[in-house]
Design a protein around this motif. Sequence first.
Motif, PDB file in Angstrom:
ATOM      1  N   LEU A   1      62.221  32.520 -52.896  1.00 47.80           N
ATOM      2  CA  LEU A   1      61.151  33.157 -52.187  1.00 47.80           C
ATOM      3  C   LEU A   1      60.691  33.633 -51.680  1.00 47.80           C
ATOM      4  N   GLU A   2      61.026  32.611 -50.217  1.00 50.90           N
ATOM      5  CA  GLU A   2      60.089  33.416 -49.357  1.00 50.90           C
ATOM      6  C   GLU A   2      61.728  34.650 -48.412  1.00 50.90           C
ATOM      7  N   ARG A   3      62.401  34.498 -48.488  1.00 46.68           N
ATOM      8  CA  ARG A   3      63.813  35.483 -48.168  1.00 46.68           C
ATOM      9  C   ARG A   3      63.319  36.478 -49.153  1.00 46.68           C
ATOM     10  N   PHE A   4      63.286  36.704 -50.629  1.00 45.92           N
ATOM     11  CA  PHE A   4      62.919  37.495 -51.029  1.00 45.92           C
ATOM     12  C   PHE A   4      61.548  38.704 -50.863  1.00 45.92           C
ATOM     13  N   PHE A   5      60.553  37.799 -49.779  1.00 43.05           N
ATOM     14  CA  PHE A   5      59.181  38.127 -49.752  1.00 43.05           C
ATOM     15  C   PHE A   5      59.705  39.089 -48.611  1.00 43.05           C
ATOM     16  N   GLY A   6      60.274  38.354 -47.408  1.00 43.30           N
ATOM     17  CA  GLY A   6      60.550  39.502 -46.709  1.00 43.30           C
ATOM     18  C   GLY A   6      61.067  39.991 -46.466  1.00 43.30           C
TER      19      GLY A   6
END
Length: 686
Positions: free
Chosen positions: A554-559
């Motif tokens: 989720l963190e990477r996709f958010f970025g």
Amino acid sequence: MSQPGAVQSVIPSSATVPAGTTAGAVLRDAGILPKGPKAVIVVRDAQGQLRDLSWAPEADAEVELVTADSADGRMVIRHSCAHVLAQAVQQEFPEAKLGIGPPIKDGFYYDFQVERPFTPEDLLVLEKRMKQIIKGSQRFSRRVVESAEAAKAELADEPFKLELVDIKSDVDSSEVMEVGGGELTIYDNLDPRTGERVWGDLCRGPHAPTTKHIPAFKLMRTAAAYWRGDQSNQQLQRVYGTAWESQEALDAHLELIAEAERRDHRKLGTELDLFSFPDEIGSGLAVFHPRGGIVRQEMENYSRARHIAAGYDFVYSPHIAKANLFSTSGHLDWYRDGMYPAMHLDAELDGDGEVRKPGQDYYLKPMNCPFHDLIFRSRGRSYRELPLRMFEFGSVYRYEKSGTIHGLTRVRGLTQDDAHIFCTADQVQDELKSLLSFVLDLLRDFGLDDFYLELSTRNDEKYVGSDEVWEKATEALRTAAVESGLELVPDPGGAAFYGPKISVQARDALGRTWQMSTIQLDFNLPKAFDLEYSAADGTRQRPVMIHRVLFGSLERFFGVLTEHYAGAFPAWLSPVQAVGIPIADDFIPHLREVEQALRLKGIRAELDVSDDRMQKKIRNHTTQKVPFMLLAGAKDVEAGAVSFRFRDGSQVNGVPVEKAVETIADWVGRRVNASPTAQLFPALQG
């Protein structure tokens, strides 16, 4: 080919080079002018090897012409520019010793041993010297050195080159540009008027014919680098640069870099108050602020709804487990370096301080899969339950090296949207096809739609299981990938230790590639955990396990989404979807009613009642990238209307409140990924 001396308007893709004749002579006779982005700067022989234009084959050879604006042509230009940089450094800093200087994606670098680090002012000086060298049209001339001893004698003052000569039979991909395989070669830079050697470097090549074939370059930055990437070796100074086939191509690249900097999610995360990395928590561990939390929640909620519709069962697992779990799964054998250190717990002492019960090691989990295996094994399973699809937003922890951590795209604490599918061997192909369709459709729903697939196959030094099982798994994935109709790119040796994988590579708004979803086929963990199900014939069978992450984390996709949209999220994801801006305080009650009407429709609406002037309020909310700004003045109140203002500055005036509310609710409800503008709402202007 044309008659000698004629000028070709269309450059052919190939040519025949007669024995004993140079490729360059053939091109000159054919009238192919060595200028511009379409200049032919090297050729490729029948074995796929790139050759200088000075190459003369021993027998007639059919060659492919490689132009400056091709991928290989740019690589040659960049490697040639790296040589020019090294020449400039040794002219400006005579004490400098040479490391290596390979081409890399979109550029090149060269490593140097110098007395002090390079400064930005040094780069300006080096650029000026490089332009002088390029203007001098020095010729790159390949020379074979008869023996390692002869090469070492010539390179006696270059300690790093001497080391490369000694290890030329065992070099990495960047060093191969320096020494090659079967023979040692040096490229001399020759004065075009006198033919005298001006400078030279140990190199395999190939190179452009002359320095004039480097029409556009720029030095970008410097960094410290360890010789051959080993921290036990000496630290060198690395200079990065980029080079292109034309000034226009360089300018476009530099603008792309500038745009990428403007879109940097770390910068936007601060400006839009989305997330942060407090020092008190630790490197690579993010906290999401309320506005970022809304975006993340919307991502999760939509994903949950799609998974429920696709027949997934939600599970949950703890963040920590005993070492034995990760020994069984193989992670301690194959992934220990990527895990946080063990916590030794549960020891019991008697009254004298002696150990009555020994403790045991616990680890923060790096993966969710072993937990899901235990859930499957918790009771007997029937073939009627399969495929069984488990899904979890599972937080995992990986001890990434400090130099690799980068905002949200490379963190130490991450939440995977992790699914594990347990199925029969007969169900594998249909399940893979369905999975691939599912992940691609969901990524498209978030506005990513330019994909290709990568097939990662076994690393022969890091795997478990039999050759037969790996071959079977790899072919199953390859079949599913081919049936998708997307481009399939091989990734030899890139698989996890337990099975091959397909990864979805998505291109963002700037054309950059990000790895998104992965699908891994695993015949090994079910065996390690002794997973079984009761088959239709009453026998006990081993299920096949499919690992699948959709966003990656989720963190990477958010970025990635933050940079893809430059922080201007689609309205359905935006932290604030609509804001009311009164022209004067007298109109606040009117907009308060509009705000409440929007909230009743599920819209995240706010009302700006600050003391700022209207124009400043508009600037503030435009900067915060709010998709819908609703203005109200005396005429709007009198007409029971509002005026729309959009992110791009366009505006639609006098829209009835009911119509405005329905329009926004409809746009958000349809999850439109385009940024709203006046042009997209012609019905409002009627």
